[in-house]
Motif scaffolding. Structure first.
Motif, PDB file in Angstrom:
ATOM      1  N   VAL A 132      37.924  37.759  49.283  1.00 52.39           N
ATOM      2  CA  VAL A 132      38.316  36.660  49.238  1.00 52.39           C
ATOM      3  C   VAL A 132      39.318  36.375  47.927  1.00 52.39           C
ATOM      4  N   LEU A 133      40.497  36.250  48.160  1.00 50.50           N
ATOM      5  CA  LEU A 133      41.615  35.966  47.345  1.00 50.50           C
ATOM      6  C   LEU A 133      41.750  34.420  47.135  1.00 50.50           C
ATOM      7  N   LEU A 134      41.265  33.950  46.035  1.00 53.73           N
ATOM      8  CA  LEU A 134      41.201  32.485  45.893  1.00 53.73           C
ATOM      9  C   LEU A 134      42.037  31.864  44.717  1.00 53.73           C
ATOM     10  N   LEU A 162      38.359  37.379  43.932  1.00 52.93           N
ATOM     11  CA  LEU A 162      39.414  37.699  42.991  1.00 52.93           C
ATOM     12  C   LEU A 162      40.030  36.626  43.272  1.00 52.93           C
ATOM     13  N   VAL A 163      40.143  35.606  42.039  1.00 54.09           N
ATOM     14  CA  VAL A 163      40.964  34.361  41.756  1.00 54.09           C
ATOM     15  C   VAL A 163      42.237  34.884  41.401  1.00 54.09           C
ATOM     16  N   ILE A 164      43.191  34.177  41.937  1.00 53.06           N
ATOM     17  CA  ILE A 164      44.681  34.327  41.766  1.00 53.06           C
ATOM     18  C   ILE A 164      45.139  33.056  41.563  1.00 53.06           C
ATOM     19  N   SER A 165      45.474  32.591  40.270  1.00 51.08           N
ATOM     20  CA  SER A 165      45.957  31.522  40.023  1.00 51.08           C
ATOM     21  C   SER A 165      47.173  31.032  38.982  1.00 51.08           C
ATOM     22  N   ALA A 166      47.791  30.006  38.914  1.00 56.45           N
ATOM     23  CA  ALA A 166      48.664  29.946  37.917  1.00 56.45           C
ATOM     24  C   ALA A 166      48.297  29.293  36.300  1.00 56.45           C
ATOM     25  N   ASP A 215      37.410  39.138  39.404  1.00 57.66           N
ATOM     26  CA  ASP A 215      38.545  39.469  38.632  1.00 57.66           C
ATOM     27  C   ASP A 215      39.208  37.958  38.527  1.00 57.66           C
ATOM     28  N   TYR A 216      40.265  37.795  37.411  1.00 52.57           N
ATOM     29  CA  TYR A 216      41.141  36.748  37.623  1.00 52.57           C
ATOM     30  C   TYR A 216      42.753  37.325  37.406  1.00 52.57           C
ATOM     31  N   ILE A 217      43.592  37.104  38.111  1.00 52.60           N
ATOM     32  CA  ILE A 217      45.080  37.534  38.170  1.00 52.60           C
ATOM     33  C   ILE A 217      45.792  36.172  38.139  1.00 52.60           C
ATOM     34  N   VAL A 218      46.644  36.359  37.303  1.00 54.96           N
ATOM     35  CA  VAL A 218      47.650  35.130  36.948  1.00 54.96           C
ATOM     36  C   VAL A 218      48.977  35.372  37.761  1.00 54.96           C
ATOM     37  N   LYS A 219      49.392  34.348  38.426  1.00 53.05           N
ATOM     38  CA  LYS A 219      50.545  34.257  38.915  1.00 53.05           C
ATOM     39  C   LYS A 219      51.768  34.394  38.077  1.00 53.05           C
TER      40      LYS A 219
END
Length: 127
Positions: free
Chosen positions: A50-52, A80-84, A101-105
């Motif tokens: 899940v990309l969340l 995987l969190v994808i957030s601003a 993991d935490y990926i920043v927009k």
């Protein structure tokens, strides 16, 4: 468990960009536009990953992860969190709730594909 990746984001442009990146990388996808719809789709299909997003209507990403963590059928699905959101508290809370993991927009295509491969190596690409 499904062989598809669930993209959860209320921004249609983000969903489209992630879909294109993942499909070109050989990963099949499907999408949800809010946390309530995401939980329904997770229960129905048990995605491989899940990309969340965090900030969404109806139920935010934190709420989704809380429900997933408390459900034995969903708790093993990698997120995987994808957030601003760039603040430390959001990242810390995401990791406490089980995010891998935490990926920043803004989204970097190479980073997305690398993280998917890293956190879900059993997922075979279609390419």
């Amino acid at each position: 468990m499904s062989k598809r990746i669930l993209i959860v984001d209320d921004n249609q442009d983000t969903v489209h960009i992630l879909t294109v990146i993942l499909n070109q990388g050989g990963y099949p996808t499907f999408a949800a536009r809010d946390g309530v719809e995401a939980l329904q789709k997770i229960q129905e299909e048990a995605p491989a990953l899940v990309l969340l997003d965090i900030m969404m209507p109806k139920l935010d990403g934190f709420g989704v992860m809380e429900v997933m963590r408390g459900d034995s059928g969903m708790s093993q699905i990698p997120v995987l969190v994808i957030s601003a959101k760039v603040d430390r508290a959001s990242k810390a809370r995401s990791m406490e709730l089980g995010a891998r993991d935490y990926i920043v927009k803004p989204i970097n295509p190479d980073e997305i594909l690398l993280k998917v491969k890293e956190h879900c190596p059993a997922l075979k690409t279609l390419v």
